[in-house]
Design a protein around this motif. Structure first.
Motif, PDB file in Angstrom:
ATOM      1  N   GLU A  62       2.274   9.003  -5.131  1.00  0.00           N
ATOM      2  CA  GLU A  62       2.948   9.011  -6.436  1.00  0.00           C
ATOM      3  C   GLU A  62       4.100  10.014  -6.473  1.00  0.00           C
ATOM      4  O   GLU A  62       5.101   9.784  -7.175  1.00  0.00           O
ATOM      5  CB  GLU A  62       1.947   9.326  -7.544  1.00  0.00           C
ATOM      6  N   GLU A 122       1.345  13.363  -2.537  1.00  0.00           N
ATOM      7  CA  GLU A 122       0.646  12.105  -2.686  1.00  0.00           C
ATOM      8  C   GLU A 122       1.676  10.984  -2.821  1.00  0.00           C
ATOM      9  O   GLU A 122       2.861  11.232  -3.055  1.00  0.00           O
ATOM     10  CB  GLU A 122      -0.267  12.160  -3.910  1.00  0.00           C
ATOM     11  N   GLU A 156      -5.134   8.950   6.933  1.00  0.00           N
ATOM     12  CA  GLU A 156      -6.491   8.758   7.451  1.00  0.00           C
ATOM     13  C   GLU A 156      -6.475   8.638   8.969  1.00  0.00           C
ATOM     14  O   GLU A 156      -7.351   9.184   9.655  1.00  0.00           O
ATOM     15  CB  GLU A 156      -7.107   7.511   6.826  1.00  0.00           C
ATOM     16  N   SER A 167       0.841  -1.194   0.000  1.00  0.00           N
ATOM     17  CA  SER A 167       0.000   0.000   0.000  1.00  0.00           C
ATOM     18  C   SER A 167       0.879   1.248   0.000  1.00  0.00           C
ATOM     19  O   SER A 167       2.109   1.159   0.118  1.00  0.00           O
ATOM     20  CB  SER A 167      -0.920   0.018   1.235  1.00  0.00           C
ATOM     21  N   GLY A 168       0.241   2.411  -0.138  1.00  0.00           N
ATOM     22  CA  GLY A 168       0.929   3.683   0.006  1.00  0.00           C
ATOM     23  C   GLY A 168       2.110   3.871  -0.908  1.00  0.00           C
ATOM     24  O   GLY A 168       2.079   3.508  -2.094  1.00  0.00           O
ATOM     25  N   ALA A 224      -1.143  12.429   1.291  1.00  0.00           N
ATOM     26  CA  ALA A 224      -2.586  12.318   1.101  1.00  0.00           C
ATOM     27  C   ALA A 224      -2.981  10.921   0.636  1.00  0.00           C
ATOM     28  O   ALA A 224      -2.253  10.274  -0.129  1.00  0.00           O
ATOM     29  CB  ALA A 224      -3.065  13.353   0.080  1.00  0.00           C
ATOM     30  N   GLY A 225      -4.128  10.456   1.108  1.00  0.00           N
ATOM     31  CA  GLY A 225      -4.699   9.215   0.605  1.00  0.00           C
ATOM     32  C   GLY A 225      -4.095   7.937   1.138  1.00  0.00           C
ATOM     33  O   GLY A 225      -4.407   6.857   0.635  1.00  0.00           O
ATOM     34  N   THR A 226      -3.242   8.020   2.147  1.00  0.00           N
ATOM     35  CA  THR A 226      -2.618   6.824   2.708  1.00  0.00           C
ATOM     36  C   THR A 226      -3.315   6.442   4.015  1.00  0.00           C
ATOM     37  O   THR A 226      -3.972   7.268   4.657  1.00  0.00           O
ATOM     38  CB  THR A 226      -1.128   7.060   2.989  1.00  0.00           C
TER      39      THR A 226
END
Length: 262
Positions: A231, A229, A204, A21-22, A198-200
């Motif tokens: 990426e 992010e 959260e 992930s991430g 963001a988005g990991t």
């Protein structure tokens, strides 16, 4: 002194710890898109690891994409996993350690001193174990690249991250010192020090409530170039693992959208 072995992406074998992930998963995808055809993911969760393997494999069905379950908190498991990955791939030219233990920033006076050791060990030791395990392989090959993911907390005093910052600073200084030792064998070692990503799952968790929520909401407002992010970090990891970074070692590089400098 012989020239270091620096391989193209097409000729490189890559191992990514925390690759389910991430930043780890995003880095795996970037490497395969850049031409890597031999890659092994390490992760504690068999379910997430296999799902990530299948996701990366879909980018190039002809590539050798493997997964090894391992708890990176245990050095004997790390050594065995690196040996297995070496057997699978035939070489290890790039190692990425993107391992993040569960943690929420808390002010020092609220942290139980009994928890200090666990926080430091779970955060700092896995990249050390991984680096140590892969060094003999890269020494035998005459070169390689190791990228350890730490945090800006290693460089910027951040309320709520006193113990975590100590662990991250340990990763950075370990990476720098190991880089000075390993350069004679053509091995380069660098650290990447993100802030909020963001988005990991980590983002959260820290943005859910409490002190950490206010801390990182403030950090996000300071990221005038945009909150990083996964990426964005993966692009840097790809560069550090490739031939264009052949003379770059011992550095700790931040990608944080302007939250901090240094």
């Amino acid at each position: 002194m012989p020239s270091p072995t620096v391989r193209t992406y097409e000729d490189s074998a890559v191992v990514i710890a925390g690759g389910s992930s991430g930043v780890g998963l995003a880095s795996a995808q970037k490497f395969v898109e850049a031409g890597v055809t031999r890659l092994t993911l390490l992760s504690r969760s068999p379910e997430r690891g296999k799902a990530a393997r299948d996701q990366v494999r879909a980018l190039n069905p002809k590539a050798t994409i493997e997964f090894i379950p391992v708890d990176l908190a245990y050095p004997d498991q790390v050594t065995a996993a690196i040996e297995s990955a070496h057997q699978q791939l035939g070489a290890i030219d790039v190692l990425v350690s993107s391992v993040a233990a569960s943690y929420r920033p808390e002010l020092l006076h609220t942290i139980d001193p009994q928890d200090f050791g666990g926080i430091i060990n779970k955060q700092a030791l896995p990249p050390m174990y991984l680096t140590r395990a892969v060094l003999p392989i890269m020494q035998g090959q005459g070169g390689g690249s190791i990228i350890n993911i730490a945090s800006d907390a290693a460089k910027v005093p951040t309320p709520g991250e006193s113990v975590l910052g100590a662990a991250m600073a340990a990763i950075v200084m370990f990476s720098r010192t190991a880089a000075m030792e390993a350069k004679r064998n053509g091995i380069r070692i660098n650290a990447v020090t993100p802030s909020l990503i963001a988005g990991t799952p980590t983002a959260e968790r820290v943005l859910s409530d409490g002190f950490s929520k206010s801390l990182f909401e403030k950090a996000a407002r300071m990221a005038h170039l945009g909150v990083a992010e996964a990426e964005d970090l993966a692009d840097l990891v790809l560069f550090l693992g490739g031939p264009a970074s052949a003379r770059l070692t011992g550095q700790a590089i931040s990608v944080n959208g302007g939250i901090s400098a240094g």
